[in-house]
Design a protein around this motif. Structure first.
Motif, PDB file in Angstrom:
ATOM      1  N   GLN A  31       0.860  -1.178  -0.021  1.00  0.00           N
ATOM      2  CA  GLN A  31      -0.139   0.172   0.015  1.00  0.00           C
ATOM      3  C   GLN A  31       0.956   1.079  -0.019  1.00  0.00           C
ATOM      4  O   GLN A  31       0.712   2.155  -0.862  1.00  0.00           O
ATOM      5  N   ASN A  32       1.856   1.276   0.888  1.00  0.00           N
ATOM      6  CA  ASN A  32       2.687   2.229   0.959  1.00  0.00           C
ATOM      7  C   ASN A  32       4.265   2.173   1.587  1.00  0.00           C
ATOM      8  O   ASN A  32       4.120   0.941   1.949  1.00  0.00           O
ATOM      9  N   ALA A  33       5.211   2.968   1.283  1.00  0.00           N
ATOM     10  CA  ALA A  33       6.246   2.420   1.704  1.00  0.00           C
ATOM     11  C   ALA A  33       7.333   3.623   2.047  1.00  0.00           C
ATOM     12  O   ALA A  33       6.962   4.783   1.509  1.00  0.00           O
ATOM     13  N   ALA A  34       8.092   3.610   2.986  1.00  0.00           N
ATOM     14  CA  ALA A  34       8.978   4.460   3.510  1.00  0.00           C
ATOM     15  C   ALA A  34      10.438   3.701   3.698  1.00  0.00           C
ATOM     16  O   ALA A  34      10.619   2.954   4.470  1.00  0.00           O
ATOM     17  N   THR A  35      11.479   4.090   2.995  1.00  0.00           N
ATOM     18  CA  THR A  35      12.928   3.666   2.817  1.00  0.00           C
ATOM     19  C   THR A  35      13.694   4.319   3.856  1.00  0.00           C
ATOM     20  O   THR A  35      13.620   5.829   3.597  1.00  0.00           O
ATOM     21  N   VAL A  36      14.367   3.860   4.686  1.00  0.00           N
ATOM     22  CA  VAL A  36      15.202   4.730   5.663  1.00  0.00           C
ATOM     23  C   VAL A  36      16.646   4.075   5.432  1.00  0.00           C
ATOM     24  O   VAL A  36      16.886   2.906   5.019  1.00  0.00           O
ATOM     25  N   THR A  37      17.818   4.710   6.315  1.00  0.00           N
ATOM     26  CA  THR A  37      18.915   4.114   6.440  1.00  0.00           C
ATOM     27  C   THR A  37      19.268   3.593   7.896  1.00  0.00           C
ATOM     28  O   THR A  37      18.931   4.250   8.548  1.00  0.00           O
ATOM     29  N   ARG A  38      20.347   2.792   7.787  1.00  0.00           N
ATOM     30  CA  ARG A  38      20.917   2.563   9.083  1.00  0.00           C
ATOM     31  C   ARG A  38      22.304   2.166   8.622  1.00  0.00           C
ATOM     32  O   ARG A  38      22.801   1.836   7.594  1.00  0.00           O
ATOM     33  N   PRO A  39      23.212   2.558   9.915  1.00  0.00           N
ATOM     34  CA  PRO A  39      24.777   1.971   9.585  1.00  0.00           C
ATOM     35  C   PRO A  39      24.898   0.459   9.160  1.00  0.00           C
ATOM     36  O   PRO A  39      24.036  -0.414   9.596  1.00  0.00           O
ATOM     37  N   ALA A  40      25.501   0.337   8.352  1.00  0.00           N
ATOM     38  CA  ALA A  40      25.772  -1.123   7.536  1.00  0.00           C
ATOM     39  C   ALA A  40      27.013  -1.864   8.662  1.00  0.00           C
ATOM     40  O   ALA A  40      27.747  -1.217   8.855  1.00  0.00           O
ATOM     41  N   GLY A  79      30.592  -1.020   7.278  1.00  0.00           N
ATOM     42  CA  GLY A  79      30.641   0.722   6.994  1.00  0.00           C
ATOM     43  C   GLY A  79      29.622   1.257   6.123  1.00  0.00           C
ATOM     44  O   GLY A  79      29.161   0.443   5.386  1.00  0.00           O
ATOM     45  N   GLY A  80      29.587   2.585   6.055  1.00  0.00           N
ATOM     46  CA  GLY A  80      28.619   3.032   5.090  1.00  0.00           C
ATOM     47  C   GLY A  80      27.264   2.936   5.920  1.00  0.00           C
ATOM     48  O   GLY A  80      27.123   2.742   6.675  1.00  0.00           O
ATOM     49  N   LEU A  81      26.259   2.909   4.654  1.00  0.00           N
ATOM     50  CA  LEU A  81      24.840   2.645   5.066  1.00  0.00           C
ATOM     51  C   LEU A  81      24.396   1.719   4.336  1.00  0.00           C
ATOM     52  O   LEU A  81      24.881   1.266   3.354  1.00  0.00           O
ATOM     53  N   GLU A  82      22.944   1.257   4.894  1.00  0.00           N
ATOM     54  CA  GLU A  82      22.288   0.418   4.281  1.00  0.00           C
ATOM     55  C   GLU A  82      20.811   0.612   4.167  1.00  0.00           C
ATOM     56  O   GLU A  82      20.528   1.451   5.046  1.00  0.00           O
ATOM     57  N   LEU A  83      20.083   0.161   3.252  1.00  0.00           N
ATOM     58  CA  LEU A  83      18.688   0.568   3.385  1.00  0.00           C
ATOM     59  C   LEU A  83      17.594  -0.423   3.835  1.00  0.00           C
ATOM     60  O   LEU A  83      17.928  -1.624   4.028  1.00  0.00           O
ATOM     61  N   VAL A  84      16.691   0.049   4.844  1.00  0.00           N
ATOM     62  CA  VAL A  84      15.758  -0.637   5.283  1.00  0.00           C
ATOM     63  C   VAL A  84      14.428  -0.135   4.974  1.00  0.00           C
ATOM     64  O   VAL A  84      13.982   1.037   5.004  1.00  0.00           O
ATOM     65  N   ARG A 126      15.378   5.651  13.586  1.00  0.00           N
ATOM     66  CA  ARG A 126      16.026   5.147  14.881  1.00  0.00           C
ATOM     67  C   ARG A 126      15.601   3.603  15.212  1.00  0.00           C
ATOM     68  O   ARG A 126      16.405   2.919  15.642  1.00  0.00           O
ATOM     69  N   GLU A 127      14.465   3.302  14.876  1.00  0.00           N
ATOM     70  CA  GLU A 127      14.013   1.827  15.120  1.00  0.00           C
ATOM     71  C   GLU A 127      14.736   0.818  14.137  1.00  0.00           C
ATOM     72  O   GLU A 127      15.214  -0.120  14.678  1.00  0.00           O
ATOM     73  N   ALA A 128      15.164   1.323  12.980  1.00  0.00           N
ATOM     74  CA  ALA A 128      15.969   0.577  12.027  1.00  0.00           C
ATOM     75  C   ALA A 128      17.535   0.393  12.454  1.00  0.00           C
ATOM     76  O   ALA A 128      17.879  -0.805  12.505  1.00  0.00           O
ATOM     77  N   ALA A 129      17.972   1.461  13.109  1.00  0.00           N
ATOM     78  CA  ALA A 129      19.324   1.219  13.639  1.00  0.00           C
ATOM     79  C   ALA A 129      19.333   0.353  14.904  1.00  0.00           C
ATOM     80  O   ALA A 129      20.248  -0.307  15.197  1.00  0.00           O
ATOM     81  N   ALA A 130      18.202   0.153  15.633  1.00  0.00           N
ATOM     82  CA  ALA A 130      18.090  -0.769  16.728  1.00  0.00           C
ATOM     83  C   ALA A 130      17.768  -1.974  16.407  1.00  0.00           C
ATOM     84  O   ALA A 130      17.765  -3.105  17.364  1.00  0.00           O
ATOM     85  N   LEU A 131      17.364  -2.250  15.422  1.00  0.00           N
ATOM     86  CA  LEU A 131      16.993  -3.877  14.819  1.00  0.00           C
ATOM     87  C   LEU A 131      18.238  -4.526  14.939  1.00  0.00           C
ATOM     88  O   LEU A 131      19.548  -4.263  14.628  1.00  0.00           O
ATOM     89  N   SER A 132      18.197  -5.862  15.616  1.00  0.00           N
ATOM     90  CA  SER A 132      19.132  -6.633  15.618  1.00  0.00           C
ATOM     91  C   SER A 132      18.764  -8.036  14.875  1.00  0.00           C
ATOM     92  O   SER A 132      19.588  -9.042  14.759  1.00  0.00           O
ATOM     93  N   ASP A 133      17.474  -7.959  14.287  1.00  0.00           N
ATOM     94  CA  ASP A 133      17.150  -9.202  13.678  1.00  0.00           C
ATOM     95  C   ASP A 133      16.599  -8.651  12.134  1.00  0.00           C
ATOM     96  O   ASP A 133      16.620  -7.680  11.761  1.00  0.00           O
ATOM     97  N   GLY A 134      16.331  -9.783  11.404  1.00  0.00           N
ATOM     98  CA  GLY A 134      15.842  -9.441  10.028  1.00  0.00           C
ATOM     99  C   GLY A 134      16.756  -8.819   9.031  1.00  0.00           C
ATOM    100  O   GLY A 134      16.278  -8.596   8.131  1.00  0.00           O
TER     101      GLY A 134
END
Length: 505
Positions: free
Chosen positions: A427-436, A439-444, A495-503
């Motif tokens: 239905q809708n989407a929101a892409t954010v980044t978190r530290p990879a 190094g650098g960034l990755e998309l969530v 912030r939630e993406a950065a805190a994820l430890s699974d998935g």
């Protein structure tokens, strides 16, 4: 605008300079057994340029180079320039739909392709003629003269409308750029340059034409070489390295940043992402004979528009949040910092005017919001927030909008969102980044609608987006959090993406 051809201003003339300096020396070495001298490469390019002219007898045209880092690609770039054509370097491993859209947007009339490129072209279902490399025929008497205002190449960047934006760069812009680099650096025919980034990435122009303009060698770097980079550099006697800063983390993890492990390097350049002082310091320990420069510049300003010479003694005092300054804007250009009040002397969006600026996007609709009329001049709005330091150098603080760098690849998060929303059940989407992790960034990716297996989403997105633009993690949510303005709270999602430890994929 009609201009008279100006000798020495064509991008191809840098290769002719190298030819005069190093006729019998290596110009390009693709593999241990595949290389060409300047003379050999020149002769091949002149014959293929004649064939290109025969395929487009009405005059200059746009030639796509759809090939991996092969002799076909490197000779093809010079051949197209010799023919007076505009070069359109494309990645043959991009999704067919994306390649098709870029070929159409650039109005490509002829394709130079290796076997992988031919397969990629076939998947686009476009009926475009492909140069026959085995064809024998006459050679050009001399490369076609060009005007400074003629377009040397077109590169594509990520666009927020769900389609890539074509950026034309003129011969005149390149002449100013490389003339400046020749004065700034002491490259010579004895140098060996890495060719590390993709040919569709503007930093490849730095790697190739800095080398060829000084009679030096160009060596494409195979992916496996990064696992033992010191050994590869030693075997090739590499003197000039160019990469995105995120590569430092991987090389460190592979054990390649031990003291003195890269003694042959004279110059190291980083661009495409923020460079951390700690990473530069570790690189300096491993390559103690190498000067290190942090370069910055959007494609629209011809590869790079600033440069900072890293120093183990002084740079740390100039860092902000651990980041190395990007340096001063190139001579011959003016810049201003645009804040909410219209202009600032200290901090704001970096806007640049000068000879390295693109004349505008292929699609004029893309110009809206990217250029500024100010003080009787036209300025390019980089979208980057920078701060002016006490010594008049600039330091990058982040994006003004939602554009990010992933593995050196410019990504508009809005483009990823747009493509995801086309997936069945979303239905809708929101892409954010978190530290990879490396190094650098990755998309969530956060999405609403039906819950869809991550593998299904990843497979569908991979058919439309290059690999750096495919999110690493997919999270289904019943609804998005909203901020006080009733907009999707991307900061909370990040912030939630950065805190994820699974998935993690």
């Amino acid at each position: 605008m009609n201009q008279t051809p100006v000798p020495g201003h064509g991008l191809h003339e840098r290769f002719l300079t190298g030819l005069a300096l190093s006729p019998g020396r290596t110009a390009i070495r693709v593999h241990a057994t595949e290389s060409l001298t300047y003379e050999q490469m020149h002769e091949l390019a002149m014959r293929r340029a004649a064939a290109l002219r025969a395929m487009a007898p009405q005059g200059p045209h746009n030639v796509a180079v759809l090939a991996d880092k092969s002799l076909t690609a490197y000779v093809g770039i010079i051949a197209a320039l010799y023919a007076g054509a505009t070069v359109v370097p494309l990645n043959p491993r991009f999704p067919a739909e994306r390649t098709r859209s870029m070929l159409i947007a650039a109005n490509v009339s002829t394709v130079i392709a290796d076997p992988i490129g031919r397969s990629s072209l076939a998947e686009t279902e476009l009926d475009l003629p492909v140069l026959d490399e085995g064809r024998t025929g006459p050679s050009l008497d001399t490369p076609v003269a060009v005007n400074p205002s003629d377009v040397a190449y077109v590169l594509f960047t990520s666009g927020s409308t769900g389609r890539p934006k074509g950026v034309p760069i003129t011969h005149g812009a390149n002449h100013h750029y490389f003339d400046l680099l020749d004065r700034r650096y002491d490259f010579s025919p004895d140098d060996v340059f890495c060719q590390n980034v993709g040919l569709n990435f503007d930093c490849a122009m730095f790697e190739m034409f800095c080398a060829w303009g000084n009679g030096a060698q160009v060596h494409p770097v195979p992916p496996a070489a990064h696992r033992d980079l010191p050994a590869f550099l030693a075997e090739r006697k590499m003197t000039v390295w160019f990469s995105t800063p995120s590569g430092i983390t991987f090389i460190r993890r592979m054990g390649g940043l031990t003291p003195g492990s890269m003694p042959t390097l004279r110059w190291t350049f980083f661009a495409g992402e923020a460079l951390l002082h700690e990473d530069a310091a570790d690189w300096h320990v491993a390559a103690p004979q190498s000067k290190i420069e942090n370069l910055y510049g959007p494609t629209e300003l011809t590869v790079t528009i600033t440069g900072h010479r890293w120093s183990p003694k002084t740079t740390e005092e100039q860092t902000v949040n651990g980041g190395v300054p990007i340096g001063k804007v190139h001579p011959g250009h003016d810049h201003l910092l645009l804040d909410d009040d219209g202009e600032s002397a200290v901090e704001g969006e970096l806007c640049v005017a000068g000879p390295q600026m693109t004349p505008g996007y292929l699609d004029g609709d893309d110009n809206r919001g990217r250029f500024l009329e100010h003080a009787g001049r036209r300025w390019y709005r980089t979208g980057d927030r920078v701060r002016r330091l006490d010594d008049d150098e600039l330091i990058y603080l982040g994006r003004m909008d939602a554009q990010v760098q992933i593995q050196g690849f410019r990504v508009e998060l809005a483009e990823v969102d747009h493509v995801v929303r086309q997936c069945t059940g979303v239905q809708n989407a929101a892409t954010v980044t978190r530290p990879a992790p490396n190094g650098g960034l990755e998309l969530v990716l956060y999405y609403t609608g039906e819950r869809i297996p991550s593998a299904t989403l990843r497979r569908e997105l991979a058919a439309h987006l290059p690999d750096p633009m495919v999110p690493k993690t997919f999270r289904h949510v019943p609804e998005f959090p909203l901020n006080s303005n009733r907009k999707v709270d991307r900061a909370q999602l990040a912030r939630e993406a950065a805190a994820l430890s699974d998935g993690r994929a």
